[in-house]
Design an enzyme around this catalytic site. Sequence first.
Site, PDB file in Angstrom:
ATOM      1  N   CYS A 153      48.011  24.315   5.571  1.00 51.70           N
ATOM      2  CA  CYS A 153      48.192  23.040   4.841  1.00 51.70           C
ATOM      3  C   CYS A 153      48.292  23.329   3.344  1.00 51.70           C
ATOM      4  CB  CYS A 153      47.016  22.097   5.074  1.00 51.70           C
ATOM      5  SG  CYS A 153      46.626  21.815   6.800  1.00 51.70           S
TER       6      CYS A 153
ATOM      7  N   GLU B 200      43.382  23.802  -5.293  1.00 50.78           N
ATOM      8  CA  GLU B 200      44.349  24.486  -4.403  1.00 50.78           C
ATOM      9  C   GLU B 200      44.381  25.981  -4.684  1.00 50.78           C
ATOM     10  OE1 GLU B 200      46.587  22.877  -2.240  1.00 50.78           O
ATOM     11  OE2 GLU B 200      46.566  20.797  -2.913  1.00 50.78           O
TER      12      GLU B 200
ATOM     13  N   GLU C 171      33.238  22.684  -0.445  1.00 48.01           N
ATOM     14  CA  GLU C 171      31.838  22.235  -0.373  1.00 48.01           C
ATOM     15  C   GLU C 171      31.139  22.575  -1.686  1.00 48.01           C
ATOM     16  OE1 GLU C 171      30.069  23.917   3.151  1.00 48.01           O
ATOM     17  OE2 GLU C 171      31.426  22.744   4.438  1.00 48.01           O
TER      18      GLU C 171
ATOM     19  N   HIS D 248      43.592  29.826 -10.727  1.00 45.88           N
ATOM     20  CA  HIS D 248      44.569  30.759 -11.316  1.00 45.88           C
ATOM     21  C   HIS D 248      44.231  32.209 -10.911  1.00 45.88           C
ATOM     22  CE1 HIS D 248      47.626  31.631 -14.318  1.00 45.88           C
ATOM     23  NE2 HIS D 248      46.823  32.486 -14.921  1.00 45.88           N
TER      24      HIS D 248
END
Length: 402
Positions: free
Chosen positions: A256, A381, A150, A384
């Site tokens: 996921c 995702e 978001e 780092h």
Amino acid sequence: MNPNQTSIKSGKQDMFEGVDFYGVDDLLSEEHLLIRTSIRDFVKKEISPFIEDWAQNAHFPYEIVKKFGDVGAFGPQIPSEYGGGGLDYIAYGLIMQEIERGDSGMRSTASVQGSLVMYPIYKFGSEAQKQKYLPKLASGEMLGCFGLTEPDHGSNPSGMTTNFKDMGDHYLLNGAKMWISNSPKADIAVVWAKNEEGRIHGLIVERGMEGFSTPETHNKWSLRASCTGELVFDNVKVPKENLLPGKSGLGAPMMCLDSARYGIAWGAVGAAMDCYDSARRYALERIQFDKPIGSFQLIQKKLAEMLSEITKAQLLNWKLGKMMNEGKATTAQISLAKRNNVAMALDIAREARQIHGGMGITGEYPMMRHMMNLESVVTYEGTHDIHLLILGHAITGIAAFK
Ligand code: TGC
Ligand code: FAD
């Protein structure tokens, strides 16, 4: 038709043949090698000839969706009864590696569909949801996206404010998601939102539902051949049968992400191999001071270090793939590979660009495009540094996020 003879990358042949200094191919099965060859050929034919133009023009080639479906790039790890490939995680990794060798944005399209849309529907969906969506997602008849991030909650998804209320015969969804790959073109979105008790659930939102819009994010310098956008929910009525019933809590989207981060660890090696391959060829062709620049020690040092890092990352991926197949890989082990391999690929893209001198900044060669793409890959995702903290948590037992 031999794709080596026909495929043109920026007016040049895509000559890529693979990088395997340690004989890692010996660790792969015949089936793995066949799958890799078929995806490599697909990339040479369907991606390499066009990718520079797509990226330069910030064009997402929607027709690639059906082609990815046809070649088995969507949900290779999902059982074949639902249209997936029924393959193991090493095959999945190899497919992501080959596609990202072509372009990270193209791999994004495939990995979002397989790991972030098909996987949650397969893992947490009802039988009716699986039957309704999975075969169409696998074939490319439908494109999906995954809404977790978001505007005010990126690294900290548990703070999300997107929410839904039980209205008796339907749910009412409100809120917004940002930075969502595929969103402007997606037919469905797997959206993570809180119920009235503050518990996170997954909901399938379909394009066309009233109050649901997907504005595109423009002016990206990275992943320009992938489309990115928002998901906006303004009193969207979501049918109750669209809630994923199998799991709630942050653990559901995080599972996921484990699958998608694993694919990125392999994909980044593809981008690194493409940059290394281009640099090695250029070093042998480019003459300065009456010699190929590849004869100078400083150039050889760069190439030797690139090959060392790629080889280590290939072995890391193979072992992680074995652990994924056995259901033993931990989130921290996946973080280590995602973090290491993306940073490695980014370093190699920069070094390879240097070996090409001024030519390296043009679209004649792939390094700048890979480098700019990898700036997103190192951020999405889990950044780092977030992966470093996940590792720190695993090492010490102390979470340093907050
Ligand atoms: P934390 O307190 O650690 O955990 C909260 C609950 O979640 C559970 N959990 C997991 N469960 C299963 N598998 C995992 N991997 C899990 N990770 C966490 C955990 O057990 C706990 O459960 P419970 O029952 O005790 O409540 O969570 P936290 O709020 O401290 O946050 C830590 C964490 C790790 C979530 C955060 O550091 C993190 O990973 N942030 C990164 C966010 C992120 O990666 N976003 C990605 C968005 S999607 C995307 O980028 C797609 S790009 C796609 C493309 O184009 O390719
Ligand atoms: P922030 O969380 O605001 O982080 C900013 C900086 O602060 C980073 O350097 C970060 O490491 C650091 N930081 C944050 N917290 C800490 C801490 N506790 N300790 C130390 N440092 C910290 N999301 C989706 O849900 N679906 C998608 O399909 C998707 N696709 C994307 C596509 C692109 C091109 C991009 C760029 C992003 C995409 N994302 C997607 C979002 C992505 O996952 C987030 O950008 C990422 O998780 C980081 O969140 P943020 O951008 O809000 O950065």
